[in-house]
Design a protein around this motif. Structure first.
Motif, mmCIF file in Angstrom:
data_model
loop_
_atom_site.group_PDB
_atom_site.id
_atom_site.type_symbol
_atom_site.label_atom_id
_atom_site.label_comp_id
_atom_site.label_asym_id
_atom_site.label_seq_id
_atom_site.Cartn_x
_atom_site.Cartn_y
_atom_site.Cartn_z
ATOM 1 N N GLY A 267 2.441 6.035 -2.518
ATOM 2 C CA GLY A 267 3.590 6.886 -2.835
ATOM 3 C C GLY A 267 3.656 7.205 -4.317
ATOM 4 N N PHE A 268 3.395 6.196 -5.141
ATOM 5 C CA PHE A 268 3.390 6.410 -6.582
ATOM 6 C C PHE A 268 2.298 7.395 -6.987
ATOM 7 C CE2 PHE A 268 1.173 5.269 -10.513
ATOM 8 C CZ PHE A 268 2.125 5.667 -11.429
ATOM 9 N N ILE A 269 1.077 7.149 -6.521
ATOM 10 C CA ILE A 269 -0.058 8.011 -6.888
ATOM 11 C C ILE A 269 0.193 9.449 -6.452
ATOM 12 C CG2 ILE A 269 -2.501 8.511 -6.396
ATOM 13 C CD1 ILE A 269 -2.126 6.274 -8.376
ATOM 14 N N GLU A 270 0.502 9.638 -5.196
ATOM 15 C CA GLU A 270 0.675 10.998 -4.678
ATOM 16 C C GLU A 270 1.908 11.669 -5.268
ATOM 17 O OE1 GLU A 270 0.497 10.599 -0.409
ATOM 18 O OE2 GLU A 270 -1.505 9.708 -0.536
ATOM 19 N N GLY A 271 3.016 10.932 -5.315
ATOM 20 C CA GLY A 271 4.254 11.515 -5.842
ATOM 21 C C GLY A 271 4.150 11.868 -7.308
ATOM 22 N N SER A 272 3.572 10.975 -8.119
ATOM 23 C CA SER A 272 3.489 11.252 -9.553
ATOM 24 C C SER A 272 2.528 12.405 -9.841
ATOM 25 C CB SER A 272 3.094 9.998 -10.332
ATOM 26 O OG SER A 272 1.819 9.531 -9.958
ATOM 27 N N MET B 12 0.836 -1.189 0.000
ATOM 28 C CA MET B 12 0.000 0.000 0.000
ATOM 29 C C MET B 12 0.886 1.259 0.000
ATOM 30 S SD MET B 12 -2.994 1.071 -0.273
ATOM 31 C CE MET B 12 -4.314 0.050 0.245
ATOM 32 N N ARG B 13 1.976 1.221 0.739
ATOM 33 C CA ARG B 13 2.872 2.380 0.796
ATOM 34 C C ARG B 13 3.422 2.707 -0.599
ATOM 35 N NH1 ARG B 13 8.710 2.089 2.598
ATOM 36 N NH2 ARG B 13 9.390 4.213 2.295
ATOM 37 N N ALA B 14 3.815 1.663 -1.326
ATOM 38 C CA ALA B 14 4.363 1.879 -2.673
ATOM 39 C C ALA B 14 3.304 2.470 -3.593
ATOM 40 C CB ALA B 14 4.900 0.565 -3.241
ATOM 41 N N TRP B 15 2.100 1.923 -3.553
ATOM 42 C CA TRP B 15 1.031 2.401 -4.420
ATOM 43 C C TRP B 15 0.667 3.840 -4.109
ATOM 44 C CZ3 TRP B 15 -0.962 2.193 -8.859
ATOM 45 C CH2 TRP B 15 -2.223 2.712 -9.112
#
Length: 144
Positions: A6-11, A1-4
């Motif tokens: 992080g990807f959504i928010e960061g991108s 969940m952290r990776a997902w």
């Protein structure tokens, strides 16, 4: 969940910052920039609207509106495809090439500052590997 997450928010945040920098400094959006890049990299500076929509991952309707705005700003022109007379081409203008040349250092600098320079070479290879796998999976899904 952290990776997902992080990807959504960061991108999303990265795209917003890159878009804002281009708009404030060069009066073009990140979407405009992507279109200008694609047109400038084509052999004739022209791409069929349908191919352009596929290349920038946009609906044809949305792309039509966007190209109309870019045309009003003098960045592109639309013309009929000589090959079949039915297709419509988007063609980069001299003004579009100039705006792209002015905006490129801003965009590249932002990408480096907010992404590339934050990662070491192993992380960059890992990121490229991940998105190669995502592209392959999505390509095979669309072919099924």
């Amino acid at each position: 969940m952290r990776a997902w997450r992080g990807f959504i928010e960061g991108s999303q945040r990265l795209m917003e910052v890159l878009n804002r920098e281009l708009q404030s400094r060069h009066r073009i959006s990140l979407d405009d920039y992507r279109i200008l890049v694609m047109l400038s990299e084509s052999a004739e500076g022209a791409v069929r609207m349908s191919d352009l929509a596929d290349g920038v991952l946009s609906s044809r309707s949305k792309l039509t509106h966007q190209v109309r705005r870019m045309e009003a700003d003098g960045l592109v022109v639309r013309s009929t495809c000589v090959e079949d007379g039915r297709g419509v081409l988007a063609v980069i203008t001299d003004g579009g090439r100039q705006r792209l040349a002015e905006a490129a250092p801003t965009h590249v600098g932002g990408v480096r500052r907010y992404l590339i320079d934050l990662l070491d070479s192993d992380e960059l290879v890992g990121m490229a590997t991940v998105f190669d796998k995502v592209d392959v999976a999505l390509d095979s899904r669309s072919e099924a």
